[in-house]
Design a protein around this motif. Structure first.
Motif: not given
Length: 239
Positions: A113-118, A221-224
């Protein structure tokens, strides 16, 4: 006969003469519309260059990203640069990824969620830069003809007042005043038409670039997400 020739000679209908003979309000309208036309073309040139640069940068980054180079190496090469577009989204996601793992992230869902928000925040900022000054084009395109029409109405009213004062409806007397008034509408269209065309074109370009950013963000996002599972699941199993 001589009077008719003299009247014709005293009425110069060149564009410059029509502008100089116009009333104060009509002149003000014309100058404002000419300024808007100059501003429109300045935006068009700037956007044409910036969108061409963005498309080139997007293609270059995608080529490097999908070349097989490790994410860590790519991040190190971009981290200290002033990035934009896809590179900015990548760096924002990787920075959040590294910060979270350095602080001992334990929740895969929270980290994702934090990565997607960034990435979302960076995408919004980049999309805003693509759409900058497009509102000016929309305003000029929609308001230009009406501002020109306002100048025309004022000019025609002034012309009719002059006709009433001279008590003459001779075409040689009426035509110059009407031409001065209609010039305002013509300038309004000259400003508005390129603005409308440019707005439609560049809005479409901005939409395409935003779609490319969203597509990349979803793929990255899928890769991460897969890497998060690989890193956190062994740690959770050990605990």
């Amino acid at each position: 006969m001589e009077q008719a020739g003299l009247a014709a000679a005293t009425h110069d209908v060149s564009l410059w003469a029509l502008f100089m003979q116009a009333g104060f309000i009509v002149k003000l309208v014309m100058l404002g519309l000419l300024g808007a036309s100059v501003w429109t073309w300045a935006i068009v040139i700037d956007k044409y260059i910036s969108f061409a640069k963005a498309r080139r940068q997007f293609s270059q980054f995608e080529q490097v990203f999908w070349s097989g180079q490790s994410l860590e190496e790519l991040y190190r090469s971009l981290a200290e640069r002033n990035n934009s577009g896809l590179a900015a989204i990548f760096v924002a996601a990787m920075r959040e990824w590294k910060k979270s793992f350095e602080r001992g992230a334990r929740s895969p869902i929270g980290l994702q969620m934090r990565i997607d928000r960034a990435m979302d925040v960076t995408m919004a900022r980049e999309a805003e830069s693509f759409e900058a000054r497009l509102g000016s084009l929309a305003t000029i395109g929609s308001a230009g003809p009406f501002i020109g029409l306002f100048g025309t109405v004022v000019g025609i009213m002034t012309s009719f007042q002059a006709i009433a004062g001279s008590k003459s409806t001779n075409l040689a007397v009426v035509a110059p005043g009407i031409a001065e008034a209609l010039l305002a509408t013509a300038i309004g269209l000259v400003a508005a038409i390129p603005a409308v065309i440019a707005y439609n074109k560049f809005s479409g370009e901005a939409g395409k670039l935003s779609s490319r950013m969203e597509g990349f963000a979803d793929e990255f996002s899928g890769i991460l997400s897969r890497q998060i599972d690989e890193k956190l699941q062994p740690r959770q199993a050990a605990e």
